[in-house]
Design an enzyme around this catalytic site. Structure first.
Site, PDB file in Angstrom:
ATOM      1  N   SER A 153       0.843  -1.196   0.000  1.00  0.00           N
ATOM      2  CA  SER A 153       0.000   0.000   0.000  1.00  0.00           C
ATOM      3  C   SER A 153       0.877   1.245   0.000  1.00  0.00           C
ATOM      4  CB  SER A 153      -0.884  -0.016   1.250  1.00  0.00           C
ATOM      5  OG  SER A 153      -1.570   1.205   1.383  1.00  0.00           O
ATOM      6  N   TYR A 163      -1.932  -0.376  10.411  1.00  0.00           N
ATOM      7  CA  TYR A 163      -2.048  -0.736   8.989  1.00  0.00           C
ATOM      8  C   TYR A 163      -0.810  -0.272   8.220  1.00  0.00           C
ATOM      9  CZ  TYR A 163      -4.273  -1.157   4.346  1.00  0.00           C
ATOM     10  OH  TYR A 163      -4.577  -1.484   3.040  1.00  0.00           O
TER      11      TYR A 163
HETATM   12  P1  NAD Z   1     -11.859  -5.783   0.683  1.00  0.00           P
HETATM   13  O1  NAD Z   1     -12.188  -5.547   2.122  1.00  0.00           O
HETATM   14  O2  NAD Z   1     -12.879  -5.444  -0.348  1.00  0.00           O
HETATM   15  O3  NAD Z   1     -11.426  -7.290   0.477  1.00  0.00           O
HETATM   16  C1  NAD Z   1     -10.693  -8.008   1.417  1.00  0.00           C
HETATM   17  C2  NAD Z   1     -11.177  -9.447   1.375  1.00  0.00           C
HETATM   18  O4  NAD Z   1     -10.356 -10.208   2.267  1.00  0.00           O
HETATM   19  C3  NAD Z   1     -12.622  -9.607   1.854  1.00  0.00           C
HETATM   20  O5  NAD Z   1     -13.373 -10.328   0.894  1.00  0.00           O
HETATM   21  C4  NAD Z   1     -12.497 -10.388   3.166  1.00  0.00           C
HETATM   22  O6  NAD Z   1     -13.565 -11.300   3.398  1.00  0.00           O
HETATM   23  C5  NAD Z   1     -11.192 -11.124   2.955  1.00  0.00           C
HETATM   24  N1  NAD Z   1     -10.562 -11.514   4.221  1.00  0.00           N
HETATM   25  C6  NAD Z   1     -10.497 -10.802   5.368  1.00  0.00           C
HETATM   26  N2  NAD Z   1      -9.883 -11.508   6.324  1.00  0.00           N
HETATM   27  C7  NAD Z   1      -9.543 -12.700   5.773  1.00  0.00           C
HETATM   28  C8  NAD Z   1      -8.894 -13.866   6.252  1.00  0.00           C
HETATM   29  N3  NAD Z   1      -8.461 -13.941   7.519  1.00  0.00           N
HETATM   30  N4  NAD Z   1      -8.730 -14.902   5.413  1.00  0.00           N
HETATM   31  C9  NAD Z   1      -9.161 -14.842   4.129  1.00  0.00           C
HETATM   32  N5  NAD Z   1      -9.789 -13.772   3.615  1.00  0.00           N
HETATM   33  C10 NAD Z   1      -9.981 -12.714   4.424  1.00  0.00           C
HETATM   34  O7  NAD Z   1     -10.491  -4.988   0.442  1.00  0.00           O
HETATM   35  P2  NAD Z   1      -9.899  -4.334  -0.869  1.00  0.00           P
HETATM   36  O8  NAD Z   1     -10.112  -2.861  -0.765  1.00  0.00           O
HETATM   37  O9  NAD Z   1     -10.326  -5.033  -2.093  1.00  0.00           O
HETATM   38  O10 NAD Z   1      -8.332  -4.584  -0.608  1.00  0.00           O
HETATM   39  C11 NAD Z   1      -7.644  -5.735  -1.093  1.00  0.00           C
HETATM   40  C12 NAD Z   1      -6.189  -5.584  -0.710  1.00  0.00           C
HETATM   41  O11 NAD Z   1      -5.675  -4.343  -1.226  1.00  0.00           O
HETATM   42  C13 NAD Z   1      -5.941  -5.540   0.795  1.00  0.00           C
HETATM   43  O12 NAD Z   1      -4.727  -6.191   1.089  1.00  0.00           O
HETATM   44  C14 NAD Z   1      -5.833  -4.058   1.080  1.00  0.00           C
HETATM   45  O13 NAD Z   1      -5.100  -3.823   2.263  1.00  0.00           O
HETATM   46  C15 NAD Z   1      -5.113  -3.596  -0.165  1.00  0.00           C
HETATM   47  N6  NAD Z   1      -5.247  -2.180  -0.512  1.00  0.00           N
HETATM   48  C16 NAD Z   1      -6.464  -1.631  -0.787  1.00  0.00           C
HETATM   49  C17 NAD Z   1      -6.544  -0.276  -1.174  1.00  0.00           C
HETATM   50  C18 NAD Z   1      -7.869   0.375  -1.526  1.00  0.00           C
HETATM   51  O14 NAD Z   1      -7.864   1.567  -1.899  1.00  0.00           O
HETATM   52  N7  NAD Z   1      -8.993  -0.343  -1.463  1.00  0.00           N
HETATM   53  C19 NAD Z   1      -5.383   0.485  -1.256  1.00  0.00           C
HETATM   54  C20 NAD Z   1      -4.156  -0.113  -0.952  1.00  0.00           C
HETATM   55  C21 NAD Z   1      -4.096  -1.456  -0.601  1.00  0.00           C
END
Ligand code: NAD
Length: 296
Positions: free
Chosen positions: A178, A191
């Site tokens: 991130s 985080y």
């Molecule tokens: P999201 O919350 O939509 O998806 C995360 C998924 O992980 C969910 O479906 C959840 O059920 C699953 N999950 C949670 N705990 C779990 C576990 N213990 N075992 C298995 N699955 C589990 O999040 P997102 O926004 O799509 O983010 C995806 C990745 O990208 C993450 O690693 C997040 O930190 C990273 N990220 C997101 C953004 C953003 O702008 N959305 C920016 C930078 C990084």
């Protein structure tokens, strides 16, 4: 694929077709889109998520689109759960060639109410200051992001190795870091530090796996507008950006949020050894210039 892909991919690396990809957190916003891109590049995809219904819904949609996809329950923090999923992947699809470690996220208990600690805050019981942060909340965020990247790699990278101890050609791991790994964002110390650990681990593992032939890289998404965070970023009544969204946009030289589809080209490039075979141990920002901008 049994019909023309409805997905407009930026490019389709030929070497991915027929290989198996495992995506954790695949029921989520970004990783369902990344999984879709891998599937439309001809990969057989295993969608792993704590939320089985979410993983199965994405898999069903991909099958409707002519792709080869299965949804599986898996907790990235439970090795036994990952082993069960790995056995199902091997039996139903074959050995994993690309692992995308997408499960991750934050928790309110690892978050301060305010950006700065000010003298008056110390007596204000309505605030969560640095001193109030709950070790359990910090631990949850560290485990989900860091251990939740390490454990699936321990389990699925074994499927990449052959009897002589080297990996099949083209195997790689892609982690999800991130922006806050480069420079921490205010209010979210757990985080930020956990994603810094993911970036650091990406470099460590890339070196560690070099002699067996598994590449390890990471995506560092900037700020993406998703269905879940829309209400946090935009005022519902006025449609104007919230104060925090305004700060993000002011610090993003391109002046907008990213869209999930804009991560797919970089991810496909990292997944394809034909395209990025000598790229190893990098964390690639996909951020509209956020990490390049000092703010001045
Ligand atoms: P999201 O919350 O939509 O998806 C995360 C998924 O992980 C969910 O479906 C959840 O059920 C699953 N999950 C949670 N705990 C779990 C576990 N213990 N075992 C298995 N699955 C589990 O999040 P997102 O926004 O799509 O983010 C995806 C990745 O990208 C993450 O690693 C997040 O930190 C990273 N990220 C997101 C953004 C953003 O702008 N959305 C920016 C930078 C990084």
């Amino acid at each position: 694929m049994n019909h023309a892909s409805p997905m407009n991919l930026p490019f389709v690396p030929a070497d991915l077709a027929g290989q198996v990809a495992v995506i954790t957190g695949a029921g989520g916003v970004l990783c369902s889109e990344l999984a879709r891109a891998l599937a439309h590049a001809g990969m057989k995809v295993a969608l792993l998520d704590l939320n089985l219904a979410a993983a199965e819904a994405v898999a069903a949609r991909l099958r409707d689109e002519g792709c080869h996809a299965i949804g599986l329950a898996a907790d990235v923090l439970e090795r036994a759960s990952l082993e069960t999923a790995a056995a199902a992947v091997l039996q139903q699809l074959g050995p994993c060639s690309v692992l995308l470690n997408g499960a991750g996220g934050n928790h309110p208990k690892g978050t301060t109410t305010k950006e700065w600690l000010e003298p008056a805050d110390l007596t204000d019981k309505t605030l969560t200051s640095f001193f109030d942060l709950d070790p359990a909340g910090i631990g949850f965020v560290f485990n989900l992001n860091f251990l939740g990247t390490l454990l699936p790699t321990q389990v699925f990278a074994q499927q990449m190795l052959t009897a002589d101890g080297t990996a099949r050609p083209g195997c790689s791991v892609i982690n999800v870091s991130s922006m806050n790994a480069f420079c921490p964002l205010t209010k979210i110390p757990a985080y930020s530090a956990a994603k810094a650990a993911v970036s650091n681990f990406t470099q460590w593992l890339a070196v560690h796996f070099c002699k067996v032939g598994i590449r390890v890289n990471a995506l560092a998404p900037g700020f993406f507008l998703t269905a879940q965070n829309h209400k946090l970023l935009f005022d519902e009544a006025s449609g104007e950006p919230t104060a925090r969204a305004g700060k993000i946009l002011a610090h993003t030289p391109m002046g907008r949020f990213g869209e999930a589809a804009e991560l797919t080209g970089t991810m496909l490039w990292l997944a394809s050894s034909a395209a990025s075979g000598f790229v190893n141990g990098v964390v690639v920002p996909v951020d509209g210039g956020f990490s390049a901008y000092s703010g001045v």
